[in-house]
Enzyme design. Structure first.
Site, PDB file in Angstrom:
ATOM      1  CB  SER A   1      -0.579   0.288   1.844  1.00 20.36           C
ATOM      2  OG  SER A   1      -0.053   0.272   2.348  1.00 20.36           O
TER       3      SER A   1
ATOM      4  CD  GLU B   1       2.535   5.428   3.511  1.00 20.66           C
ATOM      5  OE1 GLU B   1       2.952   6.196   3.536  1.00 20.66           O
ATOM      6  OE2 GLU B   1       3.286   4.102   3.377  1.00 20.66           O
TER       7      GLU B   1
HETATM    8  N1  DGL Z   1       2.439  -2.375   4.907  1.00 16.46           N
HETATM    9  C1  DGL Z   1       0.990  -3.268   4.850  1.00 16.46           C
HETATM   10  C2  DGL Z   1       0.844  -4.885   5.407  1.00 16.46           C
HETATM   11  O1  DGL Z   1       2.054  -5.774   5.791  1.00 16.46           O
HETATM   12  C3  DGL Z   1       0.063  -2.858   4.797  1.00 16.46           C
HETATM   13  C4  DGL Z   1      -0.155  -1.446   5.614  1.00 16.46           C
HETATM   14  C5  DGL Z   1      -1.524  -0.492   5.687  1.00 16.46           C
HETATM   15  O2  DGL Z   1      -1.728  -0.301   4.549  1.00 16.46           O
HETATM   16  O3  DGL Z   1      -2.406  -0.524   6.433  1.00 16.46           O
HETATM   17  O4  DGL Z   1       0.318  -5.113   6.140  1.00 16.46           O
END
Ligand code: DGL
Length: 237
Positions: A8, A142
């Site tokens: 994401s 982020e």
């Molecule tokens: N980095 C992702 C994961 O490992 C997505 C985190 C998200 O966008 O909530 O779950």
């Protein structure tokens, strides 16, 4: 070898950074779906559709294999995606679970997104697993607010103080490693490292890093510079 990865947002870059340490001479094509971030609490149908779009995009870039550098997609859609696509697909969670099964760790903490924790993918027989979803962490990471929100993060993680190891079950969380190890004195397990240790790639001569994001701002550019220490090309998808 041309390797595709997606997530994401910047979480998947932590996985790419682990790969680059061991395999700097490969071609890497990364997609971060920042416009749809966070993935962690979306429904499975939506996650499957977003993951399919990301995979179609990486296939259009002629990748030979794809690493799902996202815990949320790996825990909810991996098997369905494997049925849909014929190219080699790797999820980010199995190497960590396999490592834990063989390890001597008994009291294991796991943090992840809401969907990942709900999936029970980290439940391992005969081990004491304490799981918690920590949905506030992805926006903090982020938005570059880790220092500012340090106390809030420590408070959320207090319940793991008696665990032997804390699994970072979301690829964004390695950004919190310093706080967790230095301030809380907890050992952490990074899924990117487990994945890289489980892969056997042939050495290559061509090096290339192309990073595509669906939305790019100044904050994102700063984060990328902090994580990817090799020259890269950045594009808006
Ligand atoms: N980095 C992702 C994961 O490992 C997505 C985190 C998200 O966008 O909530 O779950």
């Amino acid at each position: 070898m041309r390797i595709g990865l997606f997530d994401s947002g910047i979480g998947g870059l932590n996985v790419l950074s682990c790969l680059l340490k061991k395999y700097p001479h490969h071609e890497y094509i990364f997609f971060g779906d920042t416009i749809n971030l966070p993935y962690g609490n979306k429904k499975k149908e939506e996650l499957f559709s977003l993951a399919s779009d990301a995979i179609d995009f990486l296939i259009s870039k002629k990748v030979d294999m794809i690493i799902i550098a996202c815990g949320t997609i790996s825990s909810t859609c991996f098997h369905d995606l494997k049925k849909k696509y014929s190219l080699p697909l790797y999820d980010i969670i199995s190497p960590t679970v396999n490592y834990l099964i063989k390890s001597n760790y008994h009291d294991i903490g796991v943090i992840g997104t809401t969907r990942t924790i709900e999936s029970n993918i980290f439940m391992i027989n005969k081990k004491n697993i304490l799981m918690k979803s920590t949905p506030s962490f992805v926006p903090i990471i982020e938005n570059n607010q880790i220092e500012e929100k340090r106390e809030e993060i420590e408070e959320e993680l207090k319940c793991f103080k008696n665990c032997q190891i804390l699994v970072l079950g979301c690829t964004h969380y390695p950004m919190l490693k310093k706080i967790i190890t230095d301030n809380m004195h907890l050992e952490v397990l990074d899924m990117g490292e487990c994945l890289v240790n489980s892969l056997e790639l042939n050495n290559n001569t061509d090096s290339l890093i192309e990073l595509y994001f669906s939305k790019i701002d100044e904050n994102l550019q700063k984060n990328i510079q902090n994580i990817i220490l090799f020259p890269y090309h950045l594009y808006q998808k």
